[in-house]
Scaffold this active site. Sequence first.
Site, PDB file in Angstrom:
ATOM      1  N   CYS A  94      12.299  52.933  27.627  1.00 34.04           N
ATOM      2  CA  CYS A  94      13.330  53.046  28.658  1.00 34.04           C
ATOM      3  C   CYS A  94      14.566  52.332  28.149  1.00 34.04           C
ATOM      4  CB  CYS A  94      12.845  52.430  29.968  1.00 34.04           C
ATOM      5  SG  CYS A  94      14.165  52.276  31.189  1.00 34.04           S
ATOM      6  N   CYS A  97      15.477  49.018  30.496  1.00 32.42           N
ATOM      7  CA  CYS A  97      14.704  47.772  30.477  1.00 32.42           C
ATOM      8  C   CYS A  97      13.933  47.588  29.164  1.00 32.42           C
ATOM      9  CB  CYS A  97      13.743  47.722  31.665  1.00 32.42           C
ATOM     10  SG  CYS A  97      12.466  48.993  31.579  1.00 32.42           S
ATOM     11  N   HIS A 113      17.887  62.596  29.390  1.00 35.62           N
ATOM     12  CA  HIS A 113      17.898  61.131  29.428  1.00 35.62           C
ATOM     13  C   HIS A 113      16.812  60.660  30.390  1.00 35.62           C
ATOM     14  CE1 HIS A 113      22.290  61.991  28.405  1.00 35.62           C
ATOM     15  NE2 HIS A 113      21.740  61.497  27.310  1.00 35.62           N
ATOM     16  N   CYS A 119      13.559  51.430  36.984  1.00 37.93           N
ATOM     17  CA  CYS A 119      14.968  51.409  36.592  1.00 37.93           C
ATOM     18  C   CYS A 119      15.754  52.494  37.319  1.00 37.93           C
ATOM     19  CB  CYS A 119      15.114  51.595  35.081  1.00 37.93           C
ATOM     20  SG  CYS A 119      14.672  50.115  34.169  1.00 37.93           S
ATOM     21  N   CYS A 139      23.907  60.783  36.106  1.00 34.67           N
ATOM     22  CA  CYS A 139      22.784  60.300  35.299  1.00 34.67           C
ATOM     23  C   CYS A 139      23.076  58.865  34.836  1.00 34.67           C
ATOM     24  CB  CYS A 139      22.615  61.233  34.095  1.00 34.67           C
ATOM     25  SG  CYS A 139      21.575  60.579  32.774  1.00 34.67           S
ATOM     26  N   CYS A 260      74.671  37.660  48.956  1.00 35.47           N
ATOM     27  CA  CYS A 260      73.570  38.601  48.696  1.00 35.47           C
ATOM     28  C   CYS A 260      72.592  38.716  49.857  1.00 35.47           C
ATOM     29  CB  CYS A 260      72.819  38.199  47.431  1.00 35.47           C
ATOM     30  SG  CYS A 260      71.785  36.741  47.644  1.00 35.47           S
ATOM     31  N   CYS A 270      72.284  17.391  52.091  1.00 41.86           N
ATOM     32  CA  CYS A 270      73.504  17.853  51.448  1.00 41.86           C
ATOM     33  C   CYS A 270      73.904  19.241  51.918  1.00 41.86           C
ATOM     34  CB  CYS A 270      73.299  17.861  49.936  1.00 41.86           C
ATOM     35  SG  CYS A 270      74.717  18.529  49.068  1.00 41.86           S
ATOM     36  N   CYS A 283      79.152  26.250  51.634  1.00 38.54           N
ATOM     37  CA  CYS A 283      78.966  25.109  52.525  1.00 38.54           C
ATOM     38  C   CYS A 283      78.063  25.505  53.688  1.00 38.54           C
ATOM     39  CB  CYS A 283      80.334  24.656  53.039  1.00 38.54           C
ATOM     40  SG  CYS A 283      80.237  23.592  54.491  1.00 38.54           S
TER      41      CYS A 283
HETATM   42 ZN    ZN Z   1      22.009  62.266  31.276  1.00 39.21          ZN
HETATM   43 ZN    ZN Z   2      82.384  23.722  54.975  1.00 40.96          ZN
HETATM   44 ZN    ZN Z   3      13.218  50.895  32.692  1.00 40.18          ZN
HETATM   45 ZN    ZN Z   4      73.075  34.729  47.179  1.00 37.84          ZN
END
Ligand code: ZN
Ligand code: ZN
Ligand code: ZN
Ligand code: ZN
Length: 472
Positions: A94, A97, A113, A119, A139, A260, A270, A283
């Site tokens: 097999c 396995c 196959h 399995c 398969c 933007c 600040c 600002c």
């Molecule tokens: Zn096959």
């Molecule tokens: Zn200002």
């Molecule tokens: Zn097997």
């Molecule tokens: Zn900007």
Amino acid sequence: MITEKQRKKAYQVDFSVLPLSDIVAAQASASSHVAGILGMTQDQAAALLRNFKWNKERLVERYMDHAQEILDKSGVVLNDVHTPQVKRPRGFVCMICFDDSSAGPAFGLRCGHVFCQPCYEHYLRQKIVEEGECRRILCPETGCDVVVDEPTIKKVVPAAVMSKYRQLQDRAYVSDLDNLVWCPAPNCEYAIECRLSHSSFTTIVPTVTCDCGHKFCFNCTLDDHQPAPCGLVKMWKKKCADDSETANWISAHTKECSKCQSTIEKNGGCNHMTCRKCKYEFCWVCMGPWSEHGTSWYNCNRFEESSSADARDQQAKSRASLERYLHYYNRYANHEHSAKLDRDLYTKTEKKMEEMQRTSDLSWIEVQFLKRAVDVLTSCRMTLRWTYAFAFYLARNNMTELFEDNQRDLEVAVEALSELLEKPIEREKIAELRQQVLDKTVYVESRREVVLEDTAKGLADGRWEFFVDFNK
Ligand SMILES: [Zn+2]
Ligand SMILES: [Zn+2]
Ligand SMILES: [Zn+2]
Ligand SMILES: [Zn+2]
Ligand SMILES: [Zn+2]
Ligand SMILES: [Zn+2]
């Protein structure tokens, strides 16, 4: 003669609720029909139909010229003597396995196959149970595209896995058909059939009610969102997910760059701000360009400077659109929250009602009026909630005022009913309260119908103008 009661409302659609047995029967009937035409078993015809999304005509037509190709693709082996179980050939190993003993069954398809029973079973179980595959299981051999046919699956896997396989086929059948959808309620096994074309869902909100009680949109399967069309709902939900959490915070702690428009957070004292995106320096207080403020000291005396006035204008516009959004969003969110509070209150009241029923001469039916009132209240709040999303995208014209009047009337009625439910329940006054609640409930429902009817008709007639095209 059609009476008023029988006539369908503008906001209602025709649909039917189908139990699982109907879904199974529909597949059986379609495959037995095709089996008769193509001369094969019903199971084989079903396998072919699954690969053609149950389009009988297309399958039969294509089959005339491409029979073998279609059979291979669907994993159908017409030869009656086909048997997947093989004796382990001499020198068998097999390849899954590496077991090389000669005992126990092994399985192989026409590709040759061959794998040992444990399995093969493990592989199919993985495909069916873990991956939820039921259309084309190949398969186990890597790169081999021979489809594992149904008789093989049946022979290899135990009954429980086979029944999971059947269940997946039923799910797939419903999702393959445009006019069918499963009820999305947990553990509900009903499907809904609605024959409207999908293109009509730009102007119709197809709310359906399952036999389990769940009310949802046939098109997008979200909870009932009338009167807002699916496209609008999708756009609104996306906007809320993007904006809401931060919108309140933004309105207090940020401004938009006047060059933007990107949002800028003030994270220190600040006032000299630099846009992270476009590097514009301005600002915080007057929004004017920092270059006009001098360099080494803070000087904000250029208030009337046109550049900062323009910037403040921009700022005001952007703020106004945020305020507008918050206006609608807060009302939208509030109804959802209130519906929950209404329910909580009802749960408390229900206990009291049960107690009253035990200790007085009230019958079970007589104490049910609150449950119905809360149900109506909840669905009205859901409707109201969506009217706010609807209104957010609605462009003002002479029809908007009527819409807003209807919205307000429903809202006033809803709040009045909600207030009534908060009244303490006294034994002596229960008959009076019951009558009041019943009257209000009927009234609230009628207001809701006015809103739904007007919005649905407006959608059908193209009476509403929206800022955005949400049907793209
Ligand atoms: Zn096959
Ligand atoms: Zn200002
Ligand atoms: Zn097997
Ligand atoms: Zn900007
Ligand atoms: Zn259901
Ligand atoms: Zn929808």
